[in-house]
Design a protein around this motif. Structure first.
Motif, PDB file in Angstrom:
ATOM      1  N   LYS A 214      -2.702  47.304  48.831  1.00 29.87           N
ATOM      2  CA  LYS A 214      -3.157  48.449  49.945  1.00 29.87           C
ATOM      3  C   LYS A 214      -3.996  49.140  49.343  1.00 29.87           C
ATOM      4  O   LYS A 214      -4.792  49.946  50.066  1.00 29.87           O
ATOM      5  CB  LYS A 214      -1.562  49.223  49.902  1.00 29.87           C
ATOM      6  CG  LYS A 214      -0.509  48.349  50.550  1.00 29.87           C
ATOM      7  CD  LYS A 214      -0.841  47.939  51.907  1.00 29.87           C
ATOM      8  CE  LYS A 214      -0.850  48.928  53.072  1.00 29.87           C
ATOM      9  NZ  LYS A 214      -0.893  48.522  54.312  1.00 29.87           N
TER      10      LYS A 214
ATOM     11  N   VAL B  96      -1.812  49.426  44.277  1.00 34.11           N
ATOM     12  CA  VAL B  96      -0.578  49.443  45.163  1.00 34.11           C
ATOM     13  C   VAL B  96      -0.641  48.438  45.990  1.00 34.11           C
ATOM     14  O   VAL B  96      -1.641  47.927  46.531  1.00 34.11           O
ATOM     15  CB  VAL B  96      -0.832  51.123  45.823  1.00 34.11           C
ATOM     16  CG1 VAL B  96       0.450  51.141  46.787  1.00 34.11           C
ATOM     17  CG2 VAL B  96      -1.093  52.207  44.856  1.00 34.11           C
TER      18      VAL B  96
ATOM     19  N   ILE C 244       5.261  45.168  49.951  1.00 36.34           N
ATOM     20  CA  ILE C 244       6.199  44.048  49.565  1.00 36.34           C
ATOM     21  C   ILE C 244       6.165  43.333  51.017  1.00 36.34           C
ATOM     22  O   ILE C 244       6.362  43.645  52.188  1.00 36.34           O
ATOM     23  CB  ILE C 244       7.676  44.227  49.290  1.00 36.34           C
ATOM     24  CG1 ILE C 244       7.648  44.992  47.939  1.00 36.34           C
ATOM     25  CG2 ILE C 244       8.466  43.167  49.251  1.00 36.34           C
ATOM     26  CD1 ILE C 244       9.165  45.502  47.441  1.00 36.34           C
ATOM     27  N   GLU C 245       5.708  41.976  51.043  1.00 37.36           N
ATOM     28  CA  GLU C 245       5.779  40.907  52.209  1.00 37.36           C
ATOM     29  C   GLU C 245       6.948  40.046  52.215  1.00 37.36           C
ATOM     30  O   GLU C 245       7.299  39.615  53.308  1.00 37.36           O
ATOM     31  CB  GLU C 245       4.336  40.376  52.108  1.00 37.36           C
ATOM     32  CG  GLU C 245       3.175  41.281  52.437  1.00 37.36           C
ATOM     33  CD  GLU C 245       2.903  41.606  53.954  1.00 37.36           C
ATOM     34  OE1 GLU C 245       3.126  40.686  54.759  1.00 37.36           O
ATOM     35  OE2 GLU C 245       2.722  42.893  54.278  1.00 37.36           O
TER      36      GLU C 245
ATOM     37  N   ILE D  97       5.859  49.694  38.701  1.00 36.98           N
ATOM     38  CA  ILE D  97       6.994  50.931  39.000  1.00 36.98           C
ATOM     39  C   ILE D  97       7.128  50.810  40.516  1.00 36.98           C
ATOM     40  O   ILE D  97       6.391  50.348  41.173  1.00 36.98           O
ATOM     41  CB  ILE D  97       6.409  52.320  38.794  1.00 36.98           C
ATOM     42  CG1 ILE D  97       4.827  52.408  39.243  1.00 36.98           C
ATOM     43  CG2 ILE D  97       6.433  52.497  37.329  1.00 36.98           C
ATOM     44  CD1 ILE D  97       4.425  54.005  39.095  1.00 36.98           C
ATOM     45  N   HIS D  98       7.972  51.392  40.818  1.00 33.78           N
ATOM     46  CA  HIS D  98       8.445  51.771  42.357  1.00 33.78           C
ATOM     47  C   HIS D  98       7.810  52.968  42.967  1.00 33.78           C
ATOM     48  O   HIS D  98       7.593  53.670  42.206  1.00 33.78           O
ATOM     49  CB  HIS D  98      10.033  51.950  42.311  1.00 33.78           C
ATOM     50  CG  HIS D  98      10.365  52.465  43.807  1.00 33.78           C
ATOM     51  ND1 HIS D  98      10.554  51.616  44.869  1.00 33.78           N
ATOM     52  CD2 HIS D  98      10.715  53.566  44.228  1.00 33.78           C
ATOM     53  CE1 HIS D  98      11.060  52.338  45.968  1.00 33.78           C
ATOM     54  NE2 HIS D  98      10.862  53.597  45.510  1.00 33.78           N
ATOM     55  N   LEU D  99       7.003  52.787  44.050  1.00 37.12           N
ATOM     56  CA  LEU D  99       6.390  53.688  44.524  1.00 37.12           C
ATOM     57  C   LEU D  99       7.142  54.364  45.843  1.00 37.12           C
ATOM     58  O   LEU D  99       6.834  55.704  46.075  1.00 37.12           O
ATOM     59  CB  LEU D  99       4.911  53.354  44.721  1.00 37.12           C
ATOM     60  CG  LEU D  99       3.950  54.582  44.904  1.00 37.12           C
ATOM     61  CD1 LEU D  99       3.744  55.185  43.579  1.00 37.12           C
ATOM     62  CD2 LEU D  99       2.470  53.815  45.333  1.00 37.12           C
ATOM     63  N   GLY D 100       7.513  53.424  46.435  1.00 37.26           N
ATOM     64  CA  GLY D 100       8.472  54.149  47.766  1.00 37.26           C
ATOM     65  C   GLY D 100       8.894  52.965  48.396  1.00 37.26           C
ATOM     66  O   GLY D 100       8.636  51.731  48.375  1.00 37.26           O
ATOM     67  N   ALA D 101      10.026  53.193  49.271  1.00 36.81           N
ATOM     68  CA  ALA D 101      10.769  52.143  49.861  1.00 36.81           C
ATOM     69  C   ALA D 101      10.691  51.936  51.189  1.00 36.81           C
ATOM     70  O   ALA D 101      10.887  50.721  51.719  1.00 36.81           O
ATOM     71  CB  ALA D 101      12.756  52.691  49.984  1.00 36.81           C
ATOM     72  N   ASN D 102      10.051  52.993  51.904  1.00 37.92           N
ATOM     73  CA  ASN D 102       9.703  52.806  53.306  1.00 37.92           C
ATOM     74  C   ASN D 102       8.275  53.466  53.713  1.00 37.92           C
ATOM     75  O   ASN D 102       8.470  54.709  54.092  1.00 37.92           O
ATOM     76  CB  ASN D 102      10.717  53.258  54.253  1.00 37.92           C
ATOM     77  CG  ASN D 102      10.606  53.009  55.662  1.00 37.92           C
ATOM     78  OD1 ASN D 102       9.883  52.078  56.023  1.00 37.92           O
ATOM     79  ND2 ASN D 102      11.078  53.684  56.625  1.00 37.92           N
ATOM     80  N   PRO D 103       7.131  52.985  53.720  1.00 35.73           N
ATOM     81  CA  PRO D 103       6.999  51.433  53.553  1.00 35.73           C
ATOM     82  C   PRO D 103       7.289  50.957  52.112  1.00 35.73           C
ATOM     83  O   PRO D 103       7.277  51.880  51.033  1.00 35.73           O
ATOM     84  CB  PRO D 103       5.450  50.979  53.819  1.00 35.73           C
ATOM     85  CG  PRO D 103       4.818  52.539  53.428  1.00 35.73           C
ATOM     86  CD  PRO D 103       5.906  53.519  53.752  1.00 35.73           C
ATOM     87  N   ALA D 104       7.702  49.673  51.639  1.00 42.00           N
ATOM     88  CA  ALA D 104       8.080  49.075  50.449  1.00 42.00           C
ATOM     89  C   ALA D 104       7.022  48.957  49.723  1.00 42.00           C
ATOM     90  O   ALA D 104       6.280  47.890  49.814  1.00 42.00           O
ATOM     91  CB  ALA D 104       8.884  48.104  50.722  1.00 42.00           C
ATOM     92  N   LEU D 105       6.733  50.067  48.566  1.00 45.59           N
ATOM     93  CA  LEU D 105       5.381  50.042  47.759  1.00 45.59           C
ATOM     94  C   LEU D 105       5.734  49.750  46.383  1.00 45.59           C
ATOM     95  O   LEU D 105       6.787  50.323  45.891  1.00 45.59           O
ATOM     96  CB  LEU D 105       4.652  51.245  48.170  1.00 45.59           C
ATOM     97  CG  LEU D 105       4.249  51.245  49.537  1.00 45.59           C
ATOM     98  CD1 LEU D 105       3.472  52.813  49.459  1.00 45.59           C
ATOM     99  CD2 LEU D 105       3.257  50.187  50.025  1.00 45.59           C
ATOM    100  N   MET D 106       5.118  49.054  45.574  1.00 51.67           N
ATOM    101  CA  MET D 106       5.139  48.971  44.122  1.00 51.67           C
ATOM    102  C   MET D 106       3.616  49.285  43.498  1.00 51.67           C
ATOM    103  O   MET D 106       2.739  48.889  44.189  1.00 51.67           O
ATOM    104  CB  MET D 106       5.489  47.644  43.569  1.00 51.67           C
ATOM    105  CG  MET D 106       7.065  47.409  44.410  1.00 51.67           C
ATOM    106  SD  MET D 106       7.666  45.603  43.798  1.00 51.67           S
ATOM    107  CE  MET D 106       8.188  45.861  42.132  1.00 51.67           C
TER     108      MET D 106
END
Lengths: 220, 220
Positions: B141, B155, B158-159, B52-61
Protein backbone atom coordinates in the motif's frame (compact mmCIF):
# COMPACT_ATOMS: atom_id res chain seq x y z
CA UNK A 1 -8.18 -27.97 10.16
CA UNK A 2 -7.31 -24.67 8.54
CA UNK A 3 -9.46 -21.55 8.21
CA UNK A 4 -9.15 -19.19 5.24
CA UNK A 5 -10.28 -15.58 5.38
CA UNK A 6 -10.42 -13.50 2.19
CA UNK A 7 -10.18 -9.71 2.10
CA UNK A 8 -13.96 -9.48 1.83
CA UNK A 9 -14.47 -11.89 4.74
CA UNK A 10 -12.25 -9.62 6.84
CA UNK A 11 -14.13 -6.51 5.70
CA UNK A 12 -17.50 -7.91 6.71
CA UNK A 13 -16.49 -9.32 10.11
CA UNK A 14 -18.17 -8.08 13.26
CA UNK A 15 -16.02 -5.12 14.30
CA UNK A 16 -14.76 -6.32 17.69
CA UNK A 17 -13.98 -9.80 16.29
CA UNK A 18 -11.95 -8.22 13.47
CA UNK A 19 -10.09 -5.92 15.86
CA UNK A 20 -8.98 -8.85 18.02
CA UNK A 21 -8.17 -11.08 15.04
CA UNK A 22 -6.10 -8.60 13.03
CA UNK A 23 -4.31 -7.36 16.16
CA UNK A 24 -3.12 -10.95 16.77
CA UNK A 25 -1.52 -11.55 13.38
CA UNK A 26 1.81 -9.72 13.53
CA UNK A 27 3.18 -12.24 16.05
CA UNK A 28 4.31 -11.61 19.61
CA UNK A 29 4.50 -7.93 20.49
CA UNK A 30 6.78 -5.82 22.61
CA UNK A 31 4.98 -4.34 25.62
CA UNK A 32 6.18 -1.00 26.92
CA UNK A 33 4.97 1.90 29.01
CA UNK A 34 5.63 5.27 27.38
CA UNK A 35 5.82 8.17 29.84
CA UNK A 36 5.75 11.90 29.12
CA UNK A 37 5.35 15.20 30.97
CA UNK A 38 3.74 18.29 29.49
CA UNK A 39 4.97 21.86 30.00
CA UNK A 40 2.64 22.31 33.01
CA UNK A 41 4.34 19.31 34.70
CA UNK A 42 1.39 16.95 34.19
CA UNK A 43 2.62 13.39 33.66
CA UNK A 44 1.10 10.89 31.26
CA UNK A 45 1.59 7.13 30.98
CA UNK A 46 0.30 4.72 28.35
CA UNK A 47 0.91 1.13 27.30
CA UNK A 48 2.11 0.54 23.72
CA UNK A 49 2.53 -2.77 21.90
CA UNK A 50 4.16 -1.36 18.75
CA UNK A 51 7.63 -0.28 19.90
CA UNK A 52 10.28 -1.45 17.41
CA UNK A 53 14.03 -1.15 16.89
CA UNK A 54 14.82 1.17 13.99
CA UNK A 55 18.61 1.37 14.00
CA UNK A 56 21.65 1.00 16.27
CA UNK A 57 23.81 3.91 15.04
CA UNK A 58 22.25 6.35 15.64
CA UNK A 59 20.32 4.41 18.32
CA UNK A 60 16.70 4.80 17.20
CA UNK A 61 13.39 3.34 18.32
CA UNK A 62 9.92 3.90 16.88
CA UNK A 63 6.29 3.28 17.75
CA UNK A 64 2.82 3.74 16.24
CA UNK A 65 0.26 6.28 17.50
CA UNK A 66 -3.37 6.61 16.55
CA UNK A 67 -3.88 10.39 16.82
CA UNK A 68 -7.65 10.06 17.43
CA UNK A 69 -7.24 7.65 20.37
CA UNK A 70 -6.28 7.69 24.05
CA UNK A 71 -2.69 7.69 22.78
CA UNK A 72 -3.02 11.31 21.62
CA UNK A 73 -1.91 12.67 25.02
CA UNK A 74 1.40 10.87 24.61
CA UNK A 75 1.80 12.34 21.14
CA UNK A 76 0.86 15.87 22.24
CA UNK A 77 3.37 15.81 25.10
CA UNK A 78 6.17 14.50 22.89
CA UNK A 79 5.57 17.19 20.28
CA UNK A 80 5.34 19.84 23.04
CA UNK A 81 8.51 18.89 24.95
CA UNK A 82 10.61 16.70 22.66
CA UNK A 83 11.14 13.90 25.19
CA UNK A 84 9.64 10.56 26.24
CA UNK A 85 10.66 7.39 28.04
CA UNK A 86 10.13 3.74 27.14
CA UNK A 87 9.83 1.41 30.13
CA UNK A 88 9.65 -2.39 30.06
CA UNK A 89 6.79 -4.32 31.64
CA UNK A 90 7.37 -7.36 33.86
CA UNK A 91 4.94 -9.76 35.51
CA UNK A 92 4.44 -7.76 38.75
CA UNK A 93 3.12 -4.66 36.93
CA UNK A 94 1.00 -6.23 34.16
CA UNK A 95 -2.36 -5.14 35.63
CA UNK A 96 -1.21 -1.59 36.27
CA UNK A 97 0.30 -1.38 32.78
CA UNK A 98 -2.91 -2.69 31.17
CA UNK A 99 -5.02 -0.23 33.18
CA UNK A 100 -3.12 2.75 31.66
CA UNK A 101 -5.11 2.06 28.46
CA UNK A 102 -8.32 3.31 30.09
CA UNK A 103 -9.63 6.67 28.82
CA UNK A 104 -8.79 8.96 31.72
CA UNK A 105 -9.38 12.71 31.33
CA UNK A 106 -6.19 14.61 30.48
CA UNK A 107 -5.93 16.13 33.98
CA UNK A 108 -5.75 12.65 35.55
CA UNK A 109 -2.25 11.16 35.44
CA UNK A 110 -2.22 7.43 34.70
CA UNK A 111 0.62 7.24 37.24
CA UNK A 112 -1.78 8.35 39.97
CA UNK A 113 -4.65 6.26 38.62
CA UNK A 114 -2.67 3.02 38.48
CA UNK A 115 -0.24 3.45 41.39
CA UNK A 116 2.89 3.36 39.24
CA UNK A 117 5.60 5.83 40.28
CA UNK A 118 7.03 8.63 38.10
CA UNK A 119 10.79 8.85 38.53
CA UNK A 120 12.54 12.05 37.50
CA UNK A 121 16.31 11.65 37.31
CA UNK A 122 19.50 12.73 35.61
CA UNK A 123 17.99 15.99 34.32
CA UNK A 124 15.72 14.13 31.88
CA UNK A 125 12.45 16.00 31.24
CA UNK A 126 10.19 12.96 30.84
CA UNK A 127 9.59 10.72 33.86
CA UNK A 128 10.64 7.09 34.00
CA UNK A 129 8.48 4.35 35.50
CA UNK A 130 10.28 3.62 38.76
CA UNK A 131 8.97 0.03 38.89
CA UNK A 132 10.33 -0.84 35.42
CA UNK A 133 13.47 -2.96 35.26
CA UNK A 134 14.69 -1.49 31.97
CA UNK A 135 14.23 2.25 31.29
CA UNK A 136 15.07 4.19 28.14
CA UNK A 137 15.04 7.99 27.74
CA UNK A 138 14.57 9.26 24.19
CA UNK A 139 14.62 12.52 22.30
CA UNK A 140 11.96 12.98 19.63
CA UNK A 141 13.49 12.95 16.13
CA UNK A 142 10.79 12.53 13.51
CA UNK A 143 7.10 11.87 12.92
CA UNK A 144 6.00 10.16 9.73
CA UNK A 145 2.35 9.88 8.82
CA UNK A 146 0.86 6.77 7.23
CA UNK A 147 -1.59 8.03 4.61
CA UNK A 148 -3.43 4.71 4.29
CA UNK A 149 -5.04 4.87 7.74
CA UNK A 150 -4.03 8.13 9.43
CA UNK A 151 -1.67 6.61 11.99
CA UNK A 152 1.77 8.05 12.69
CA UNK A 153 5.18 6.56 13.39
CA UNK A 154 7.12 8.41 16.09
CA UNK A 155 10.91 8.09 15.98
CA UNK A 156 13.15 8.81 18.97
CA UNK A 157 16.88 8.64 19.65
CA UNK A 158 18.19 7.05 22.84
CA UNK A 159 19.68 9.59 25.24
CA UNK A 160 19.75 7.54 28.44
CA UNK A 161 19.55 3.83 29.24
CA UNK A 162 19.21 2.09 32.61
CA UNK A 163 19.24 -1.69 32.90
CA UNK A 164 20.29 -4.43 35.33
CA UNK A 165 24.02 -5.07 35.01
CA UNK A 166 23.73 -8.85 35.21
CA UNK A 167 21.62 -9.16 32.02
CA UNK A 168 24.24 -7.54 29.73
CA UNK A 169 26.22 -10.12 27.76
CA UNK A 170 29.84 -9.72 26.74
CA UNK A 171 28.73 -9.32 23.12
CA UNK A 172 26.14 -6.65 23.98
CA UNK A 173 23.09 -8.95 23.94
CA UNK A 174 20.61 -8.07 26.69
CA UNK A 175 18.79 -11.01 28.30
CA UNK A 176 15.31 -9.53 28.69
CA UNK A 177 13.96 -12.91 29.76
CA UNK A 178 16.27 -12.85 32.78
CA UNK A 179 14.89 -9.36 33.58
CA UNK A 180 11.33 -10.71 33.45
CA UNK A 181 10.20 -8.58 30.51
CA UNK A 182 6.89 -9.93 29.18
CA UNK A 183 5.45 -10.13 25.66
CA UNK A 184 1.91 -10.05 24.31
CA UNK A 185 -0.62 -11.17 21.71
CA UNK A 186 -3.31 -8.85 20.42
CA UNK A 187 -4.67 -6.28 22.85
CA UNK A 188 -4.92 -8.16 26.14
CA UNK A 189 -2.84 -11.35 26.38
CA UNK A 190 0.37 -11.37 28.44
CA UNK A 191 3.10 -14.00 28.17
CA UNK A 192 6.35 -15.00 29.87
CA UNK A 193 9.11 -16.53 27.74
CA UNK A 194 11.51 -19.47 27.77
CA UNK A 195 14.65 -19.24 25.65
CA UNK A 196 15.01 -21.99 23.03
CA UNK A 197 18.38 -21.03 21.53
CA UNK A 198 20.72 -18.30 20.35
CA UNK A 199 22.23 -18.90 16.92
CA UNK A 200 25.47 -17.72 15.31
CA UNK A 201 25.50 -15.10 12.53
CA UNK A 202 24.12 -16.65 9.32
CA UNK A 203 26.45 -16.99 6.33
CA UNK A 204 25.96 -18.85 3.04
CA UNK A 205 27.44 -22.38 3.14
CA UNK A 206 28.22 -22.25 6.85
CA UNK A 207 26.29 -24.37 9.37
CA UNK A 208 24.62 -22.50 12.23
CA UNK A 209 25.83 -23.18 15.75
CA UNK A 210 24.27 -22.58 19.15
CA UNK A 211 25.71 -19.44 20.67
CA UNK A 212 26.77 -19.61 24.32
CA UNK A 213 25.99 -16.34 26.12
CA UNK A 214 28.51 -15.07 28.66
CA UNK A 215 27.84 -12.02 30.82
CA UNK A 216 29.89 -8.97 31.80
CA UNK A 217 29.10 -9.46 35.48
CA UNK A 218 27.70 -12.22 37.65
CA UNK A 219 24.34 -11.62 39.27
CA UNK A 220 24.88 -10.36 42.85
CA UNK B 1 23.24 -3.49 40.37
CA UNK B 2 22.19 -1.14 37.58
CA UNK B 3 24.17 0.04 34.58
CA UNK B 4 23.65 3.50 33.06
CA UNK B 5 24.61 4.31 29.48
CA UNK B 6 24.56 7.92 28.28
CA UNK B 7 24.16 8.94 24.63
CA UNK B 8 27.92 9.45 24.36
CA UNK B 9 28.64 6.05 25.95
CA UNK B 10 26.38 4.48 23.29
CA UNK B 11 28.09 6.44 20.50
CA UNK B 12 31.55 5.26 21.49
CA UNK B 13 30.70 1.57 22.03
CA UNK B 14 32.43 -1.09 19.97
CA UNK B 15 30.19 -1.45 16.93
CA UNK B 16 29.10 -5.09 17.29
CA UNK B 17 28.43 -4.63 21.03
CA UNK B 18 26.24 -1.60 20.28
CA UNK B 19 24.36 -3.43 17.51
CA UNK B 20 23.47 -6.29 19.86
CA UNK B 21 22.64 -3.99 22.78
CA UNK B 22 20.41 -1.52 20.96
CA UNK B 23 18.68 -4.32 19.04
CA UNK B 24 17.66 -5.86 22.40
CA UNK B 25 15.97 -2.80 23.88
CA UNK B 26 12.57 -2.65 22.18
CA UNK B 27 11.40 -5.76 24.04
CA UNK B 28 10.37 -9.10 22.57
CA UNK B 29 10.04 -9.05 18.80
CA UNK B 30 7.75 -10.68 16.31
CA UNK B 31 9.58 -13.13 14.05
CA UNK B 32 8.28 -13.61 10.55
CA UNK B 33 9.42 -14.85 7.16
CA UNK B 34 8.56 -12.46 4.34
CA UNK B 35 8.34 -14.12 0.94
CA UNK B 36 8.22 -12.49 -2.50
CA UNK B 37 8.54 -13.44 -6.18
CA UNK B 38 9.96 -11.17 -8.86
CA UNK B 39 8.60 -10.82 -12.40
CA UNK B 40 11.00 -13.50 -13.67
CA UNK B 41 9.50 -15.98 -11.13
CA UNK B 42 12.53 -15.94 -8.80
CA UNK B 43 11.44 -16.37 -5.19
CA UNK B 44 12.99 -14.60 -2.22
CA UNK B 45 12.65 -15.28 1.49
CA UNK B 46 13.96 -13.29 4.45
CA UNK B 47 13.47 -13.21 8.21
CA UNK B 48 12.17 -9.95 9.73
CA UNK B 49 11.84 -9.02 13.39
CA UNK B 50 10.03 -5.71 12.87
CA UNK B 51 6.56 -6.69 11.66
CA UNK B 52 3.87 -4.70 13.49
CA UNK B 53 0.12 -4.29 13.47
CA UNK B 54 -0.90 -0.93 11.98
CA UNK B 55 -4.68 -1.06 11.91
CA UNK B 56 -7.61 -3.48 11.80
CA UNK B 57 -9.95 -1.68 9.38
CA UNK B 58 -8.48 -1.58 6.79
CA UNK B 59 -6.38 -4.55 7.94
CA UNK B 60 -2.82 -3.22 7.71
CA UNK B 61 0.58 -4.53 8.74
CA UNK B 62 3.97 -2.85 8.45
CA UNK B 63 7.67 -3.67 8.70
CA UNK B 64 11.05 -1.94 8.52
CA UNK B 65 13.54 -2.43 5.66
CA UNK B 66 17.14 -1.25 5.46
CA UNK B 67 17.47 -0.54 1.72
CA UNK B 68 21.28 -1.04 1.75
CA UNK B 69 21.08 -4.51 3.36
CA UNK B 70 20.26 -8.09 2.43
CA UNK B 71 16.62 -7.03 2.88
CA UNK B 72 16.73 -4.98 -0.33
CA UNK B 73 15.70 -7.97 -2.47
CA UNK B 74 12.45 -8.19 -0.51
CA UNK B 75 11.86 -4.48 -1.05
CA UNK B 76 12.69 -4.62 -4.78
CA UNK B 77 10.29 -7.51 -5.36
CA UNK B 78 7.48 -5.83 -3.43
CA UNK B 79 7.87 -2.61 -5.40
CA UNK B 80 8.07 -4.60 -8.67
CA UNK B 81 5.02 -6.83 -8.14
CA UNK B 82 2.94 -5.25 -5.35
CA UNK B 83 2.62 -8.44 -3.28
CA UNK B 84 4.29 -10.21 -0.36
CA UNK B 85 3.47 -12.80 2.28
CA UNK B 86 4.13 -12.80 6.03
CA UNK B 87 4.64 -16.27 7.52
CA UNK B 88 4.98 -17.13 11.21
CA UNK B 89 7.99 -19.02 12.58
CA UNK B 90 7.62 -21.95 15.00
CA UNK B 91 10.20 -24.04 16.81
CA UNK B 92 10.73 -26.64 14.06
CA UNK B 93 11.85 -24.05 11.47
CA UNK B 94 13.94 -21.68 13.61
CA UNK B 95 17.28 -22.69 12.07
CA UNK B 96 16.01 -22.47 8.51
CA UNK B 97 14.38 -19.11 9.23
CA UNK B 98 17.59 -17.74 10.80
CA UNK B 99 19.65 -18.97 7.84
CA UNK B 100 17.57 -16.85 5.39
CA UNK B 101 19.47 -13.84 6.80
CA UNK B 102 22.68 -14.96 5.06
CA UNK B 103 23.80 -12.83 2.11
CA UNK B 104 22.96 -15.10 -0.80
CA UNK B 105 23.36 -13.76 -4.36
CA UNK B 106 20.07 -12.59 -5.88
CA UNK B 107 19.87 -15.61 -8.22
CA UNK B 108 19.89 -18.02 -5.25
CA UNK B 109 16.46 -18.43 -3.64
CA UNK B 110 16.57 -18.65 0.15
CA UNK B 111 13.82 -21.27 -0.23
CA UNK B 112 16.27 -23.53 -2.07
CA UNK B 113 19.18 -22.64 0.20
CA UNK B 114 17.33 -23.39 3.44
CA UNK B 115 14.99 -26.19 2.36
CA UNK B 116 11.79 -24.28 3.11
CA UNK B 117 9.02 -24.79 0.56
CA UNK B 118 7.41 -22.05 -1.55
CA UNK B 119 3.65 -22.57 -1.75
CA UNK B 120 1.72 -20.86 -4.54
CA UNK B 121 -2.03 -20.92 -3.97
CA UNK B 122 -5.34 -19.17 -4.47
CA UNK B 123 -4.01 -17.03 -7.36
CA UNK B 124 -1.75 -15.04 -5.03
CA UNK B 125 1.42 -13.80 -6.78
CA UNK B 126 3.79 -14.08 -3.81
CA UNK B 127 4.61 -17.53 -2.44
CA UNK B 128 3.71 -18.62 1.07
CA UNK B 129 6.04 -20.66 3.28
CA UNK B 130 4.39 -24.08 3.25
CA UNK B 131 5.87 -25.03 6.64
CA UNK B 132 4.41 -21.96 8.39
CA UNK B 133 1.38 -22.48 10.58
CA UNK B 134 -0.02 -18.98 10.03
CA UNK B 135 0.24 -17.38 6.58
CA UNK B 136 -0.80 -13.88 5.51
CA UNK B 137 -0.95 -12.55 1.94
CA UNK B 138 -0.65 -8.76 1.59
CA UNK B 139 -0.91 -6.14 -1.11
CA UNK B 140 1.64 -3.31 -0.95
CA UNK B 141 0.00 0.00 0.00
CA UNK B 142 2.62 2.54 0.97
CA UNK B 143 6.31 3.12 1.63
CA UNK B 144 7.36 5.83 4.05
CA UNK B 145 10.99 6.80 4.42
CA UNK B 146 12.57 7.62 7.78
CA UNK B 147 14.86 10.58 7.12
CA UNK B 148 16.84 10.14 10.36
CA UNK B 149 18.55 6.90 9.29
CA UNK B 150 17.47 6.04 5.75
CA UNK B 151 15.26 3.09 6.66
CA UNK B 152 11.79 2.61 5.21
CA UNK B 153 8.48 1.41 6.59
CA UNK B 154 6.54 -0.82 4.18
CA UNK B 155 2.78 -0.96 4.66
CA UNK B 156 0.61 -3.78 3.29
CA UNK B 157 -3.07 -4.63 3.41
CA UNK B 158 -4.20 -8.18 4.19
CA UNK B 159 -5.73 -9.93 1.16
CA UNK B 160 -5.59 -13.54 2.35
CA UNK B 161 -5.20 -15.22 5.73
CA UNK B 162 -4.66 -18.91 6.56
CA UNK B 163 -4.53 -20.14 10.14
CA UNK B 164 -5.37 -23.22 12.22
CA UNK B 165 -9.06 -23.24 13.04
CA UNK B 166 -8.60 -24.38 16.67
CA UNK B 167 -6.59 -21.26 17.68
CA UNK B 168 -9.36 -18.76 16.76
CA UNK B 169 -11.28 -17.58 19.82
CA UNK B 170 -14.97 -16.66 19.81
CA UNK B 171 -13.98 -13.00 20.31
CA UNK B 172 -11.49 -13.05 17.42
CA UNK B 173 -8.34 -13.45 19.55
CA UNK B 174 -5.80 -15.79 17.92
CA UNK B 175 -3.82 -17.99 20.31
CA UNK B 176 -0.40 -17.86 18.65
CA UNK B 177 1.14 -19.66 21.61
CA UNK B 178 -1.06 -22.68 20.87
CA UNK B 179 0.19 -22.53 17.25
CA UNK B 180 3.80 -22.58 18.47
CA UNK B 181 4.74 -19.15 17.09
CA UNK B 182 8.06 -18.05 18.62
CA UNK B 183 9.38 -14.64 19.66
CA UNK B 184 12.86 -13.15 19.81
CA UNK B 185 15.34 -10.80 21.45
CA UNK B 186 17.89 -8.86 19.43
CA UNK B 187 19.21 -10.51 16.30
CA UNK B 188 19.66 -14.15 17.27
CA UNK B 189 17.73 -15.27 20.37
CA UNK B 190 14.60 -17.42 20.00
CA UNK B 191 11.97 -17.92 22.70
CA UNK B 192 8.84 -19.97 23.35
CA UNK B 193 6.08 -18.40 25.45
CA UNK B 194 3.81 -19.28 28.38
CA UNK B 195 0.59 -17.30 28.79
CA UNK B 196 0.27 -15.47 32.11
CA UNK B 197 -3.19 -13.94 31.69
CA UNK B 198 -5.68 -12.22 29.43
CA UNK B 199 -7.30 -9.12 30.90
CA UNK B 200 -10.62 -7.41 30.27
CA UNK B 201 -10.87 -4.07 28.45
CA UNK B 202 -9.53 -1.28 30.69
CA UNK B 203 -11.97 1.41 31.85
CA UNK B 204 -11.50 4.14 34.47
CA UNK B 205 -12.85 3.11 37.91
CA UNK B 206 -13.46 -0.48 36.86
CA UNK B 207 -11.37 -3.37 38.22
CA UNK B 208 -9.66 -5.58 35.65
CA UNK B 209 -10.74 -9.21 35.46
CA UNK B 210 -9.08 -12.28 33.98
CA UNK B 211 -10.61 -13.03 30.61
CA UNK B 212 -11.53 -16.64 29.89
CA UNK B 213 -10.84 -17.54 26.26
CA UNK B 214 -13.32 -19.79 24.46
CA UNK B 215 -12.72 -21.10 20.96
CA UNK B 216 -14.86 -21.35 17.83
CA UNK B 217 -13.92 -25.01 17.35
CA UNK B 218 -12.33 -27.76 19.42
CA UNK B 219 -8.95 -29.03 18.29
CA UNK B 220 -9.45 -32.16 16.20
Amino acid sequence: MQTFYSASAIETMEQRFRTNLINSLSGFKSLNLIATRDLRQNTNLAIFNSVIHLGANPALMAFVVRPDSVERHTLENILETGYFTINHIHQAIIKQAHQTAARYPKDVSEFTATGLTPELKNNFYAPYVKESILQIGLQFKERVDIVTNGTSIIVGQIEQLYLPTHIIATDGFVNLEEAGTVTGIGLDSYHATKQITRLTYAKPDKALQELVTTYLHERE
